[in-house]
Structures are given as structure tokens and as C-alpha cells.
Design a protein around this motif. Structure first.
Motif, PDB file in Angstrom:
ATOM      1  N   PRO A 232      -2.675  74.914  32.137  1.00 19.47           N
ATOM      2  CA  PRO A 232      -1.830  75.885  32.855  1.00 19.47           C
ATOM      3  C   PRO A 232      -0.328  75.709  32.615  1.00 19.47           C
ATOM      4  N   ALA A 233       0.098  74.488  32.249  1.00 16.83           N
ATOM      5  CA  ALA A 233       1.534  74.243  32.063  1.00 16.83           C
ATOM      6  C   ALA A 233       1.921  74.072  30.606  1.00 16.83           C
TER       7      ALA A 233
ATOM      8  N   LEU B 231       7.000  69.397  34.894  1.00 14.68           N
ATOM      9  CA  LEU B 231       6.129  70.564  34.965  1.00 14.68           C
ATOM     10  C   LEU B 231       6.635  71.610  35.953  1.00 14.68           C
TER      11      LEU B 231
ATOM     12  N   VAL C 129      -0.107  66.826  30.690  1.00 17.63           N
ATOM     13  CA  VAL C 129       0.241  68.248  30.753  1.00 17.63           C
ATOM     14  C   VAL C 129      -1.052  69.016  30.488  1.00 17.63           C
TER      15      VAL C 129
ATOM     16  N   ARG D  10       9.868  76.235  33.981  1.00 18.45           N
ATOM     17  CA  ARG D  10       9.156  77.318  33.292  1.00 18.45           C
ATOM     18  C   ARG D  10      10.168  78.387  32.898  1.00 18.45           C
TER      19      ARG D  10
ATOM     20  N   SER E 281      -1.067  71.568  37.203  1.00 19.38           N
ATOM     21  CA  SER E 281      -0.472  71.593  35.870  1.00 19.38           C
ATOM     22  C   SER E 281      -0.548  70.246  35.159  1.00 19.38           C
TER      23      SER E 281
ATOM     24  N   ASP F 232      -0.895  69.051  42.035  1.00 24.72           N
ATOM     25  CA  ASP F 232      -0.379  69.884  40.947  1.00 24.72           C
ATOM     26  C   ASP F 232      -1.477  70.184  39.931  1.00 24.72           C
TER      27      ASP F 232
ATOM     28  N   TYR G 232       5.787  73.991  29.067  1.00 27.61           N
ATOM     29  CA  TYR G 232       6.299  72.709  28.577  1.00 27.61           C
ATOM     30  C   TYR G 232       6.709  72.820  27.107  1.00 27.61           C
TER      31      TYR G 232
END
Length: 472
Positions: A40-41, A146, A37, A149, A23, A21, A45
């Protein structure tokens, strides 16, 4: 006196199951579970937090309990993280290829219900990995924050194919063909490829409207043999699926999965063991009392129950003070019954599928992504009841090896020895030569004594079944 050396701080240990991942990643430190985190995330979040949805999901127990902690908690590991989170630790990590049908069925419905729940608040899930669901006892919980979204109007469900391969196809394998999914998923941990699954379906099943829509057309798309279907799906991916259409796909799958039941429910050898075993009622009660007495004395936080069957003695141990019981058995129907009992009673009992002569190995990238039985089976106590004769006689595991292995799994436990005069062993020997001269209770007790101290024993049946409480 010279200067004292600084005390070395523990280093966060990256969980090998989260490396894919981009993220964020999961780390273990001092018995706690953390998640970074990454950039990209971060926006997704933060949107989840500011909407209030994360707090709601945690409060309603959809999502694993989570709190944000200072970056310095993970020392240098958190340097590139926008946020650092601490999660509630799951008592025992399990995988979809270890779940009985009833458990995978529960996880699939939970996954779809979660998506429908968050869609109302303007969020969606980026994937549909079954590994994002874990169980605390029989209660499913989502562990990958994560994956959430903001929903983009018109988008296609990104995890659709993954859901079909990790949830739908394995469930249909048992429901339509009577074949347990466990060995197939263990051999293909990322899911049963749709094309392969469609190839083993009989024609009448392929022509079912739901199978045709969700599986056959996907298989044809993969082969690029159905241009119109490919064009239709491509247009949906470009942004032509309405919110109602998105919800419709989820709801339709939810209704279909809810209707599925395992085929051949009556063919289990051990599924009705609790009602058909060879014990007299007084003998069975004596066995229960021994297990309860052992548990009350030991009070294990984690108990392993090998050969758990439908869960009778796991539940006995939990009632007597065990904190959490993890059962293993190879019988699909017995495990379905065990899971349903755990769910209905609310007990902290997790029944899992395995062949104890070939337990789950380390799997995945570098053989470390999914931990095998050996790396996860750290427990405070062990129950191995009516199991040893299946290992030693039915499967030809030498008695000394089987005994040594069982004792190694926990510092204390109860192991049952079923002697040759018992009807169960006589049935095993009926169609083969008796090549087990060392299979005697005297030899078994001597073998236990080499690795542990025998606390007490009890003969609990007229045929000489003996329970041995050991302590290393």
C-alpha cells in the motif's frame, strides 16, 4: 562426532508501536531498527526516493537517517515487503505525555515546518501524529517515512484534527489555563478530544477567532450541531481546497503556535533551584566536581538523571564525557528551562516529565504499544541528586524500597542523601510528624551495601549532605 546443530539466528522483534500501520512495520534485530514498506505504501515511498526529497530530508536532518537493505536482512519477515529499510536508532524513545511544554512546542513547530517544506516538492503528510516526532537531545527528528505521500491538488489536510488533539489543545491547555498537558495526554494518549478541551475553555477564549475556527467549529461538527460548518468542511474534503489554502492553514497554525507561551511561569517551586538552593558556592562546586570525577571514570553511553531539575548536573556529566543524558523531573517550569538549555547548548540532553513515584506505565493496545519507564530506563549510569528525601519523606516511600529501586536502575551511579538537619528536610517536616526513625545516613549506607559496593562517599555541605558512588 555427531553433526553440529545449526546456530539459531535471532528473530526480528516487531515493535508493538507500529502495528496499526498497514503500510509497513518496525522491527528490532541485533540492536538495529528496520522498517518494512508494504504494497500500500510502495508507490509513495518510491516517489519520495526518485524525487530526491528523501535524501535531502535525511541530509538536512529533518528525517531519521535511513538506508535500504536486502530483503533477507529480516529473513521471512521481509517476504511480503516491497522494500526493507534500516533506520538510525534513537538513543531514548520518549512520548508527548513526557515532554515539557517547551519540547511539545518545538515538536509542533517542527511538524508544521516539515509539512511546509515538503509541500514545495509536491508531497504531504498522511497524518499528524506527535509520536512520529522523536528527539535526539533537544533536536526533533521525523521517524515515519511512510507518512509521506504525493500531494493531491485540492485535498484537505488529512491530519488536521489529529494535530489539534495531539499538539494544539495540549499547548493551549498550558498557555491559556496554566495546566500542564502531561497527565491529560497520558490518560488519553491519542490526544485531548477537541470537544472536551472546548468545554473547559472560558467563554472569552472560545470567542477568539483562531479558537473558534480551529477548535469550536470542529467540536460542533463532531456533535453534528452545526450543519453549515459540516457542509463547508465536507466540500473541502471533496477537493475544493487550493494549494494556497492548504499552505495558509499550515502557516496560520505555525504563527499561532509560535506565539504561545506557558502561563504562570513564576509559580514553580523548583524552577529556580540552581539559583536558590541551600548550598554555598564552594559546596555546589564540590558536588559538581564529584559528578565530573564519577563521569570521567565511568564514561557512560547513557546516563539517567532522576530529579534533573533545570539540568545542571546532566550538563556537568555531558561535559565530563557522558554520551547521552536523559533527565526526569516533575516540575514543568524547571523542565522547560532544561530543554531550552539543552537546545541552546546543543548538548545531548533529553529532559522528560514524570512523577517518579508514579512513572509512565506501559500504555496502549495490550499495554505494550507505548513502553513504560521501566522498559525504557536501561542505562549505564545513574544520578539521583537531592531526590531521595523527596521520595522517602515527602512521598512516604520506605527508605529501603527507594534505595533498592534507585540502585536497580543502573550498574553504577551517584545517590545523594540529605539528612534531617538540612533546611530542605526541615521544611518538609515542619507541618507533619517525624515518622521516619530509619531515615539516617548510617542506615542509608547500610542499605546501599546490601545491593552494591560503595566506591567512595563525599560530604558536600555543612548540613551533612552526602554523595555516595555505588557500583553493583
Amino acid at each position: 562426532m555427531g553433526a553440529q546443530k545449526p546456530i539459531a539466528m535471532a528473530e526480528p522483534l516487531a515493535d508493538p508501536g507500529s502495528f496499526r500501520d498497514p503500510s509497513g512495520h518496525v522491527y528490532l534485530l541485533d540492536g538495529q531498527v528496520y522498517r518494512t514498506v508494504l504494497q500500500p505504501a510502495a508507490d509513495a515511498y518510491e516517489a519520495l526516493c526518485t524525487s530526491g526529497l528523501l535524501d535531502q530530508l535525511v541530509r538536512e536532518r529533518w528525517v531519521v537517517a535511513t538506508e535500504e537493505v536486502p530483503h533477507g536482512t529480516l529473513a521471512h519477515v521481509g517476504d511480503d515487503a516491497v522494500h526493507v529499510l534500516r533506520h538510525e536508532r534513537i538513543p531514548f524513545i520518549s512520548y508527548p505525555y513526557e515532554w515539557p511544554f517547551a519540547m511539545l512546542h518545538e515538536a509542533a513547530r517542527f511538524h508544521l515546518d516539515l509539512q511546509l517544506e515538503v509541500l514545495d516538492d509536491g508531497f504531504a503528510l498522511a497524518d499528524a501524529s506527535a509520536y512520529n516526532v522523536q528527539f535526539i537531545g533537544a533536536r526533533p527528528v521525523f521517524i515515519d517515512l511512510l507518512s509521506f505521500r504525493p500531494y493531491r491538488p485540492g485535498e484537505f489536510w488529512a491530519g488536521y484534527r489529529q494535530f489539534c488533539e495531539l499538539f494544539l489543545a495540549p499547548l493551549l491547555m498550558r498557555a491559556y489555563l496554566g495546566i500542564p498537558h502531561n497527565a491529560w495526554l497520558r490518560g488519553s494518549p491519542d490526544g485531548i478530544p477537541i470537544r472536551d478541551f472546548v468545554n473547559i475553555l472560558p467563554l472569552r477564549r472560545k470567542l477568539s477567532p483562531r479558537v473558534l475556527m480551529h477548535l469550536v467549529l470542529q467540536a460542533r461538527m463532531t456533535q453534528r450541531a452545526h450543519a453549515r460548518a459540516g457542509e463547508a468542511i465536507a466540500s473541502v474534503r471533496r477537493g475544493d481546497l487550493s494549494p494556497a489554502g492548504y499552505r495558509g492553514i499550515l502557516s496560520q497554525l505555525r504563527r499561532w503556535i509560535d506565539s504561545l507561551r506557558p502561563a504562570h511561569r513564576g509559580t514553580s517551586e523548583w524552577g529556580h533551584y540552581a539559583a536558590s538552593h541551600t548550598y554555598e558556592p564552594a559546596e555546589y562546586d564540590a558536588k559538581r566536581r564529584f559528578v565530573a570525577k564519577f563521569t570521567q571514570a565511568v564514561k557512560p553511553a547513557i546516563l539517567l538523571d532522576l530529579g534533573c531539575n533545570s539540568g545542571d548536573f546532566s550538563l556537568t556529566a555531558l561535559e565530563a564525557g557522558a554520551g547521552y543524558a536523559v533527565g526526569f523531573d516533575g516540575d514543568p517550569q524547571a523542565l522547560d528551562m532544561a530543554f531550552e538549555r539543552a537546545r541552546d547548548t546543543g548538548r545531548m540532553f533529553l529532559p522528560l516529565h514524570t512523577d517518579l513515584t508514579n512513572p509512565s506505565p506501559d500504555l496502549g493496545w495490550r499495554q505494550s504499544e507505548r513502553k513504560g519507564f521501566g522498559r525504557r530506563s536501561k542505562a549505564d549510569a545513574l544520578l539521583a541528586l537531592a531526590l531521595l528525601h523527596h521520595l522517602a519523606i515527602a512521598r512516604n516511600i520506605p527508605l529501603d524500597q527507594a534505595t533498592r529501586w534507585l540502585v536497580s536502575l543502573a550498574p553504577t551511579g551517584v545517590i545523594e542523601f540529605v539528612p534531617k538537619p538540612d533546611p530542605t528536610v526541615q521544611t518538609m517536616l515542619a507541618l507533619r510528624d517525624d515518622i521516619f526513625p530509619d531515615y539516617t545516613v548510617e542506615n542509608f549506607l547500610a542499605l546501599i551495601g546490601r545491593s552494591a559496593r560503595i566506591v567512595t562517599t563525599a560530604e558536600v555541605s555543612a548540613t551533612g549532605r552526602t554523595l555516595v558512588w555505588y557500583e553493583r
